[in-house]
Design a protein around this motif. Sequence first.
Motif, PDB file in Angstrom:
ATOM      1  N   THR A 249       0.861  -1.197   0.000  1.00  0.00           N
ATOM      2  CA  THR A 249       0.000   0.000   0.000  1.00  0.00           C
ATOM      3  C   THR A 249       0.884   1.229   0.000  1.00  0.00           C
ATOM      4  O   THR A 249       2.079   1.160   0.348  1.00  0.00           O
ATOM      5  N   THR A 250       0.303   2.347  -0.374  1.00  0.00           N
ATOM      6  CA  THR A 250       1.034   3.616  -0.432  1.00  0.00           C
ATOM      7  C   THR A 250       0.526   4.544   0.664  1.00  0.00           C
ATOM      8  O   THR A 250      -0.690   4.682   0.867  1.00  0.00           O
ATOM      9  N   VAL A 251       1.455   5.172   1.356  1.00  0.00           N
ATOM     10  CA  VAL A 251       1.128   6.127   2.406  1.00  0.00           C
ATOM     11  C   VAL A 251       1.714   7.476   2.004  1.00  0.00           C
ATOM     12  O   VAL A 251       2.938   7.613   1.871  1.00  0.00           O
ATOM     13  N   ASN A 252       0.826   8.480   1.785  1.00  0.00           N
ATOM     14  CA  ASN A 252       1.261   9.842   1.467  1.00  0.00           C
ATOM     15  C   ASN A 252       1.357  10.632   2.762  1.00  0.00           C
ATOM     16  O   ASN A 252       0.350  10.893   3.436  1.00  0.00           O
ATOM     17  N   ILE A 253       2.551  11.011   3.125  1.00  0.00           N
ATOM     18  CA  ILE A 253       2.817  11.686   4.396  1.00  0.00           C
ATOM     19  C   ILE A 253       3.234  13.118   4.094  1.00  0.00           C
ATOM     20  O   ILE A 253       4.096  13.364   3.249  1.00  0.00           O
ATOM     21  N   SER A 254       2.600  14.059   4.808  1.00  0.00           N
ATOM     22  CA  SER A 254       2.923  15.480   4.674  1.00  0.00           C
ATOM     23  C   SER A 254       3.439  16.003   5.990  1.00  0.00           C
ATOM     24  O   SER A 254       2.936  15.633   7.069  1.00  0.00           O
ATOM     25  N   LEU A 255       4.410  16.888   5.915  1.00  0.00           N
ATOM     26  CA  LEU A 255       4.925  17.559   7.104  1.00  0.00           C
ATOM     27  C   LEU A 255       4.126  18.834   7.329  1.00  0.00           C
ATOM     28  O   LEU A 255       4.027  19.687   6.439  1.00  0.00           O
ATOM     29  N   THR A 256       3.500  18.952   8.476  1.00  0.00           N
ATOM     30  CA  THR A 256       2.748  20.158   8.812  1.00  0.00           C
ATOM     31  C   THR A 256       3.701  21.215   9.353  1.00  0.00           C
ATOM     32  O   THR A 256       4.745  20.909   9.923  1.00  0.00           O
ATOM     33  N   ASP A 257       3.279  22.478   9.167  1.00  0.00           N
ATOM     34  CA  ASP A 257       4.174  23.592   9.478  1.00  0.00           C
ATOM     35  C   ASP A 257       4.166  23.913  10.956  1.00  0.00           C
ATOM     36  O   ASP A 257       3.135  23.814  11.639  1.00  0.00           O
ATOM     37  N   VAL A 258       5.327  24.296  11.449  1.00  0.00           N
ATOM     38  CA  VAL A 258       5.474  24.891  12.774  1.00  0.00           C
ATOM     39  C   VAL A 258       6.161  26.236  12.582  1.00  0.00           C
ATOM     40  O   VAL A 258       6.838  26.476  11.572  1.00  0.00           O
ATOM     41  N   ASN A 259       5.978  27.116  13.546  1.00  0.00           N
ATOM     42  CA  ASN A 259       6.527  28.467  13.418  1.00  0.00           C
ATOM     43  C   ASN A 259       8.014  28.450  13.773  1.00  0.00           C
ATOM     44  O   ASN A 259       8.422  28.813  14.880  1.00  0.00           O
ATOM     45  N   ASP A 260       8.841  28.026  12.811  1.00  0.00           N
ATOM     46  CA  ASP A 260      10.271  27.920  13.030  1.00  0.00           C
ATOM     47  C   ASP A 260      11.074  28.867  12.145  1.00  0.00           C
ATOM     48  O   ASP A 260      12.298  28.735  12.058  1.00  0.00           O
ATOM     49  N   ASN A 261      10.371  29.836  11.492  1.00  0.00           N
ATOM     50  CA  ASN A 261      11.075  30.779  10.638  1.00  0.00           C
ATOM     51  C   ASN A 261      10.613  32.196  10.964  1.00  0.00           C
ATOM     52  O   ASN A 261       9.400  32.472  10.988  1.00  0.00           O
ATOM     53  N   PRO A 262      11.515  33.128  11.191  1.00  0.00           N
ATOM     54  CA  PRO A 262      11.138  34.525  11.444  1.00  0.00           C
ATOM     55  C   PRO A 262      10.879  35.247  10.129  1.00  0.00           C
ATOM     56  O   PRO A 262      11.433  34.907   9.093  1.00  0.00           O
ATOM     57  N   PRO A 263      10.033  36.294  10.135  1.00  0.00           N
ATOM     58  CA  PRO A 263       9.837  37.091   8.923  1.00  0.00           C
ATOM     59  C   PRO A 263      11.034  38.015   8.690  1.00  0.00           C
ATOM     60  O   PRO A 263      11.740  38.401   9.627  1.00  0.00           O
ATOM     61  N   TYR A 264      11.209  38.398   7.443  1.00  0.00           N
ATOM     62  CA  TYR A 264      12.297  39.319   7.096  1.00  0.00           C
ATOM     63  C   TYR A 264      11.864  40.151   5.887  1.00  0.00           C
ATOM     64  O   TYR A 264      11.066  39.708   5.060  1.00  0.00           O
ATOM     65  N   PHE A 265      12.394  41.370   5.813  1.00  0.00           N
ATOM     66  CA  PHE A 265      12.058  42.278   4.719  1.00  0.00           C
ATOM     67  C   PHE A 265      12.770  41.854   3.443  1.00  0.00           C
ATOM     68  O   PHE A 265      13.899  41.346   3.484  1.00  0.00           O
ATOM     69  N   THR A 266      12.107  42.084   2.327  1.00  0.00           N
ATOM     70  CA  THR A 266      12.715  41.751   1.043  1.00  0.00           C
ATOM     71  C   THR A 266      13.761  42.778   0.633  1.00  0.00           C
ATOM     72  O   THR A 266      14.594  42.506  -0.234  1.00  0.00           O
ATOM     73  N   GLN A 267      13.720  43.984   1.220  1.00  0.00           N
ATOM     74  CA  GLN A 267      14.739  44.996   0.976  1.00  0.00           C
ATOM     75  C   GLN A 267      14.915  45.805   2.242  1.00  0.00           C
ATOM     76  O   GLN A 267      14.003  45.912   3.070  1.00  0.00           O
ATOM     77  N   SER A 268      16.050  46.392   2.374  1.00  0.00           N
ATOM     78  CA  SER A 268      16.372  47.079   3.631  1.00  0.00           C
ATOM     79  C   SER A 268      15.920  48.527   3.626  1.00  0.00           C
ATOM     80  O   SER A 268      15.727  49.107   4.700  1.00  0.00           O
TER      81      SER A 268
END
Length: 794
Positions: A249-268
């Motif tokens: 059988t096939t098992v499709n496994i997805s990784l759910t997100d946790v808040n492990d990344n901070p936001p950052y500006f695309t330009q300074s």
Amino acid sequence: MRTWIVLLLWACAHKTVNAVALSRGPVRRKTKEIEGQQDKELLRRSKRGWMWRQFFLQEEYTGTEHQYIGKLHSDMDKGDGTVMYVLSGEGAGTIFVIDANSGDLHATRSLDREEKPLYSLRAQAVNKKTGVPLEPETEFIVKLHDINDNEPKFDKEVYTASVPERSHIGTYVTQVTAQDADDEMFGHSAKLAYSISQGHPYFSVEPNTGIIRTALGPSDMDREQREHYQVVIEAKDMAGQKGGLIGSTTVNISLTDVNDNPPYFTQSIYQFSVPELTNIGSSVGRIEAVDADVGRNAEMDYTVVGGDGLDVFDVSTDRNTQEGVLSVKKPLDYEKKKSYLLQIKVQNKHPDPRFLSLDAKDIATVRVSIEDVDEPPQFEKISYILEVKEDAAVGTVIGSVSAMDPDIRRSPVKYSIDRHTDVDRVFGVYAGNGSIFLQRPLDREEFAWHNISVIATEFRHLDNPEQTSRVPVYIRILDVNDNPPMLASFYETFVCENAKVGQKIQTISAVDQDDPVGGHRFLFSLAAESTVRANFSVRDNGDNTAGIFTRRAGFGRMHKSTHLVAVVISDGTFPMQSSTGTLTVRVCTCDREGNMEMCNAEALTSSAGLSTGALVAILLCILILLLIVVLFAALKRQKKKEPLIISKEDVRDNVVSYNDEGGGEEDTQAFDIGALRHPEAMEDSKMRRDILPSESLYPPPPLRRTIVPSRENTDVLDFINQRVQENDDNPTAPPYDSLATYAYEGNGSVAESLSSLGSVSSEGAQDYNYLSEWGPRFRKLADMYGGEDSDWDS
């Protein structure tokens, strides 16, 4: 190797069991055997010629001949051919057959244990000739031996599962389960072992339970690097040994997100420009920060944390795009400050301390440039309040407003008043300096406040309404003592004939339209020219009221029935204003308690509360009622006259001539029949309306008209006969068919049409001699048609 050993042992056991069953077949028991004891009761078995319990048969037989199961034999069978074996039960005669002479039992086809694991049959020995049972019927079963012919099958073809990213090794993901249709009680055909064939090295599976767990640590299970995994799980029977059957059988496994990344500006650094007239709350621009997380973990907050525009600009978060929206917080002025520098911070709205520091943030610099705009003039105040006395002369300046061009060029400003706010043009403004002056006299008692709008416009933009400013000006009219006090109402009282000296007969008060700062203070006194000083006096109460008192006793109603007391009311404000009010005092007869008993007629009318206006109104109402009664009586008398039409059913067409036939009785909307009922009302000589009058060779004789006496319900038929006779005797009328319509004549009449035009005629010859019998009118017509007939015949 072990599989072949198991099969060999099973075959040996099968032969041994069959041999035991056959060897025990011919043994005849002469005594009763005790098989067991239950609940202290002996179970006794009847005497039999044979005894067996079950036969074994291998499933999925692939041979071409019938599969031998075993042999049934009774010790009643002496071998002389008199015994016959009979088989019944499940599949007897179809799946299972027995040799009636020898008792050999066979299966006719291949059987599947997963379909049915055992069959219950019954056998009996009977006399072949008579069919009489030689022994009681015996029951036995045929049980199928299982072989490993079914592979494991999972409950689902595809499983879906998820596990949080950054999970530790051995974190539970999900469990898969497979089933094997083989007999789990026989060998290892149904004993399964799970293994993973695809999904290494991220996941593992427990061989006995099918539980899937993570196999790598938190740093290797990162959703931002890889989110979806496809894992293949296999289930193998025979406990996973070689030769076992496999299902997957096939098992499709997805990784759910946790808040492990901070936001950052695309330009300074961000740069924006905004016009100086931008409204408060308007957007200046958007700044964007990104977060590798998704959903709730990607929500962020923006904050202005520094710079010289900290109190001028504000930033908010667009929850749909997670962008920072920079907006104006305070009014901008290019002439005061041309640019601002801001420091804006972004950070997670829902930080998770397990994966990320609470202080994780990013900062960007925002430069905002203010654009110069040609602004309209600006007033020094948002509103003005001016005061002026109501007796100020026309042309007096009561105040001024001031506005200036905020632009660097400082253009001169022109002032004007919005005449929609000053329709009466009471005020004016000097265009050059904004001074407001009076154009008309004021009256505080009419308007205590005036609210106007002053407009300021640059001289170089006089035709541009967008380059104007307005300011409200509230003008308060200050009171001046220019109105005298007056009696609060019309006072009319009475004095008794037996009144005593100093008796109070009335209390009066006054009103003043002015509004002095300290309040009203009225003074009351008798007028100097008053003629009742010997009879009455006025006593000021000091509270803006006064009392009227008698100065003598005994008043004669017959001597003088009415006294007029003139009272002077003055105010205490400079300049003092005063007026004289008159109080009417009636002399009446009273009882001992001072209650009025009788006065003159005028006094009674007054006491009843009926003024002159009320009496006039009563008289007008009476007059109107009389007019209505007279009008009603006149209408009632008019209804008694005979109507021209007595009933709705008596409606006829009026006498009228047309060039074609009229509507007859069907036309009920043309005329009434009054003219027919009153022929004497018609003109003595009435010309025909359907032709022009023509001269005749004969002088027209006077028309003979018989006057029909006027009476009700005149016979219409007599009237019609009379008119026909008149027309017959008139030689001036040409011979034509006038189609005159009278009463019943017409299409709708039961008498049908009198005209020959509407009658059915043929093209054959007709005799027109009868026209001569109709009178002088038709003689010439008869000659004309008679002559033509002769011409036609020729």
